[in-house]
Write a protein that holds these residues in place. Sequence first.
Motif, mmCIF file in Angstrom:
data_model
loop_
_atom_site.group_PDB
_atom_site.id
_atom_site.type_symbol
_atom_site.label_atom_id
_atom_site.label_comp_id
_atom_site.label_asym_id
_atom_site.label_seq_id
_atom_site.Cartn_x
_atom_site.Cartn_y
_atom_site.Cartn_z
ATOM 1 N N LYS A 153 0.922 -1.308 -0.086
ATOM 2 C CA LYS A 153 0.174 -0.025 0.143
ATOM 3 C C LYS A 153 0.922 1.254 0.068
ATOM 4 O O LYS A 153 0.466 2.190 -0.686
ATOM 5 N N LYS A 154 1.900 1.168 0.922
ATOM 6 C CA LYS A 154 2.640 2.458 0.801
ATOM 7 C C LYS A 154 3.650 2.602 -0.341
ATOM 8 O O LYS A 154 3.595 3.862 -0.864
ATOM 9 N N LEU A 155 3.973 1.589 -1.098
ATOM 10 C CA LEU A 155 4.590 1.648 -2.221
ATOM 11 C C LEU A 155 3.672 2.179 -3.351
ATOM 12 O O LEU A 155 3.938 3.145 -4.111
ATOM 13 N N GLN A 156 2.509 1.711 -3.234
ATOM 14 C CA GLN A 156 1.784 2.367 -4.537
ATOM 15 C C GLN A 156 1.286 3.679 -4.093
ATOM 16 O O GLN A 156 1.302 4.474 -5.161
ATOM 17 N N GLU A 157 1.245 4.056 -2.888
ATOM 18 C CA GLU A 157 1.008 5.613 -2.797
ATOM 19 C C GLU A 157 2.170 6.609 -2.985
ATOM 20 O O GLU A 157 1.881 7.563 -3.501
ATOM 21 N N ALA A 158 3.345 5.898 -2.882
ATOM 22 C CA ALA A 158 4.679 6.680 -3.320
ATOM 23 C C ALA A 158 4.519 6.814 -4.653
ATOM 24 O O ALA A 158 5.076 7.707 -5.438
ATOM 25 N N LYS A 159 4.086 5.552 -5.367
ATOM 26 C CA LYS A 159 4.052 5.599 -6.983
ATOM 27 C C LYS A 159 3.180 6.762 -7.331
ATOM 28 O O LYS A 159 3.503 7.505 -8.536
ATOM 29 N N GLU A 160 1.947 6.880 -7.011
ATOM 30 C CA GLU A 160 0.839 7.902 -7.230
ATOM 31 C C GLU A 160 1.439 9.213 -6.858
ATOM 32 O O GLU A 160 1.059 10.127 -7.844
ATOM 33 N N ILE A 161 2.211 9.355 -5.945
ATOM 34 C CA ILE A 161 2.756 10.655 -5.821
ATOM 35 C C ILE A 161 3.690 11.119 -6.644
ATOM 36 O O ILE A 161 4.052 12.059 -7.140
ATOM 37 N N GLN A 162 4.860 10.116 -7.054
ATOM 38 C CA GLN A 162 5.826 10.177 -7.796
ATOM 39 C C GLN A 162 5.246 10.625 -9.295
ATOM 40 O O GLN A 162 5.826 11.531 -10.042
ATOM 41 N N GLU A 163 4.105 9.987 -9.676
ATOM 42 C CA GLU A 163 3.635 10.235 -11.137
ATOM 43 C C GLU A 163 2.976 11.733 -11.083
ATOM 44 O O GLU A 163 3.314 12.430 -12.008
ATOM 45 N N VAL A 164 2.608 12.187 -9.854
ATOM 46 C CA VAL A 164 2.008 13.566 -9.895
ATOM 47 C C VAL A 164 3.191 14.550 -10.164
ATOM 48 O O VAL A 164 3.143 15.395 -10.714
ATOM 49 N N LEU B 288 11.819 7.273 -5.078
ATOM 50 C CA LEU B 288 11.804 6.297 -5.691
ATOM 51 C C LEU B 288 12.472 6.465 -7.237
ATOM 52 O O LEU B 288 12.843 5.628 -7.964
ATOM 53 N N GLU B 289 12.725 7.830 -7.289
ATOM 54 C CA GLU B 289 13.753 8.313 -8.068
ATOM 55 C C GLU B 289 15.184 7.368 -8.012
ATOM 56 O O GLU B 289 15.733 7.430 -8.985
ATOM 57 N N GLU B 290 15.275 7.212 -6.786
ATOM 58 C CA GLU B 290 16.591 6.687 -6.412
ATOM 59 C C GLU B 290 16.745 5.069 -6.342
ATOM 60 O O GLU B 290 17.759 4.401 -6.075
ATOM 61 N N LEU B 291 15.435 4.353 -6.125
ATOM 62 C CA LEU B 291 15.294 3.077 -5.603
ATOM 63 C C LEU B 291 14.623 2.487 -6.735
ATOM 64 O O LEU B 291 13.677 2.859 -7.299
ATOM 65 N N SER B 292 14.848 1.225 -6.955
ATOM 66 C CA SER B 292 13.911 0.186 -7.732
ATOM 67 C C SER B 292 12.768 -0.315 -6.900
ATOM 68 O O SER B 292 12.819 -0.004 -5.597
ATOM 69 N N ASP B 293 11.820 -0.806 -7.310
ATOM 70 C CA ASP B 293 10.828 -1.319 -6.525
ATOM 71 C C ASP B 293 11.101 -2.315 -5.638
ATOM 72 O O ASP B 293 10.801 -2.194 -4.312
ATOM 73 N N GLU C 248 14.040 -2.366 -4.043
ATOM 74 C CA GLU C 248 14.750 -1.549 -2.919
ATOM 75 C C GLU C 248 13.773 -0.931 -2.198
ATOM 76 O O GLU C 248 14.141 -0.599 -0.800
ATOM 77 N N ALA C 249 12.664 -0.304 -2.832
ATOM 78 C CA ALA C 249 11.960 0.323 -2.002
ATOM 79 C C ALA C 249 11.048 -0.496 -1.001
ATOM 80 O O ALA C 249 10.869 -0.291 -0.003
ATOM 81 N N ILE C 250 10.887 -1.828 -1.451
ATOM 82 C CA ILE C 250 10.197 -2.668 -0.626
ATOM 83 C C ILE C 250 11.044 -3.157 0.542
ATOM 84 O O ILE C 250 10.491 -3.165 1.682
ATOM 85 N N GLU C 251 12.401 -3.387 0.294
ATOM 86 C CA GLU C 251 13.067 -3.418 1.427
ATOM 87 C C GLU C 251 13.349 -2.471 2.250
ATOM 88 O O GLU C 251 13.329 -2.550 3.614
ATOM 89 N N LEU C 252 13.336 -1.300 1.942
ATOM 90 C CA LEU C 252 13.363 -0.146 3.111
ATOM 91 C C LEU C 252 12.273 0.011 3.766
ATOM 92 O O LEU C 252 12.161 0.221 4.892
ATOM 93 N N LEU C 253 11.000 -0.291 3.176
ATOM 94 C CA LEU C 253 9.660 -0.141 3.691
ATOM 95 C C LEU C 253 9.529 -1.453 4.901
ATOM 96 O O LEU C 253 9.330 -1.255 5.957
ATOM 97 N N LYS C 254 10.104 -2.730 4.390
ATOM 98 C CA LYS C 254 10.131 -3.745 5.246
ATOM 99 C C LYS C 254 10.976 -3.230 6.585
ATOM 100 O O LYS C 254 10.628 -3.736 7.605
ATOM 101 N N SER C 255 11.930 -2.660 6.206
ATOM 102 C CA SER C 255 13.090 -2.677 7.459
ATOM 103 C C SER C 255 12.560 -1.613 8.367
ATOM 104 O O SER C 255 12.724 -1.544 9.565
ATOM 105 N N SER C 256 11.449 -0.659 7.972
ATOM 106 C CA SER C 256 10.998 0.304 8.868
ATOM 107 C C SER C 256 9.717 -0.196 9.692
ATOM 108 O O SER C 256 9.170 0.326 10.654
#
Length: 477
Positions: free
Chosen positions: A294-305, A333-338, A340-348
């Motif tokens: 869910k957080k990844l999807q939200e970040a993608k929506e904001i990145q698209e904006v 998301l500009e700096e991370l692949s999907d 890497e983003a998932i791993e970052l979210l998991k660690s948090s």
Amino acid sequence: MNINTKQRAFPTIPNKNICVPIGSILAVQSYYEKLHFCDIFGKHKSKGLDLNRLLVGLMSYKLTDNFSIKEAGKWLNQEEILDILNLERFHERVLYRTLEILGRNKEEILSDILNSLFSIYDFEETDINLDWTSIVLHGTKSKLGKYGYSRDHRPDKLQITVGVSELKKSINIPVGITVNRGNVLDLQHFPDTYNQVKSKLKEGSLIVFDKGANTADNIKLIQEDEMKYLTSMKLNTSDEKIIENFDPKTAELVDSEKSIYGIKIVKPSTIKYFYYSESLQKKQMESKARTVLKKLQEAKEIQEVIIKNKKLPKKFRVNNELIEIDYSFRTKLEELSDEEAIELLKSSIIYGREGFFCLKSNKDLTLEKALETYREKDSIEKIFNSLKNEIQIKPLRVWSDDSIYGAILLGFIAQLFISLMRYDFEEIKHRSTKFIKKSLMNLTLTIKFLKNGVKKYIFANFDNINSLIVSKMGTIP
């Protein structure tokens, strides 16, 4: 050969016969008399209509249709109900005054009810469950109404908090109820609920409550009274070493069905019951995986904006016309692949404590017994559900504080009567409030008016539940 059949026609000639629900009235009258409630309530009103008859009527209505005080007035003012209760016709405001009388005298009334209950029922054990809930309050006039954590999922509404104490399994009878402001936390509400009933508890009784009320002060209160307690604990960084070294192979198997393992950690004044559940870990990890996506999807929506230089979607904005705000935002998301983003979210959001939980007590129990005892606390949730949805103490409207206290007390007594029925009759021990209430409602009294003016009373719709309950109770006047 075809045979034509015609449905038999029954005569439908209008008559004056009346049919009223009687099972609830009989049950209330019986327990009202058994618990000596006439003495408890009679001293609080000496003029006007008899308070005890009004209360029998109100509690009977609680166990029938139970829509509102206004509708209760209409129901009670039926000529046949007035005759059964030996009441005169009255205005509905009398019922509001009745609630206020209950509310003004709530402490004395609840104390007297406790004294009567424990003198008539010689309970062998007095271990209790304590828990708290919230009830939505409609209107803004009551000082009790505050915004707080809403168990009714209505954070937009004012509420009150309610605490209940229940004699635990296998008794399962509510013995106390407290009311507080809507923003009072469980840990603050605990002393009121505990102190209300502690005088009736035997020395060494076990007090079971959840971690929301687990504070040093509350535990001290219990220990000063030479009682025992069992509660849950929030896991923190000090437990990480235990989690790191926990090995199911060397731990005790507590529940083979749910693959729960445990260890006891004994300290001078307390015992920790530390558990690991494979099924709980799986559920928690699945929930956190959904959160990550869910957080990844939200970040993608904001990145698209950001890329398209559009306006931020409404769901990410502060939705209040009175607030002006300038948004400045960026994503990683500009700096991370999907991946890497998932791993970052998991660690948090994944802490390594998934599947672990801990109970705490000053009573030496087996791991299995401690878990079983704490699980049995869920019975008080059934009381909350019954009070709210079957006894229907909600919704609470705009009344005075005393009226609110009175309405809650009235609902508590109705629930007490239902719980006593389950305790007194083994055959209905596991029947819900809904079915007991429905069975009592189904038992009806038909009043047949004969030509000479004589009334003939006919009972109908007996079933296994209502016939069991009312067979030992009184008759209609």
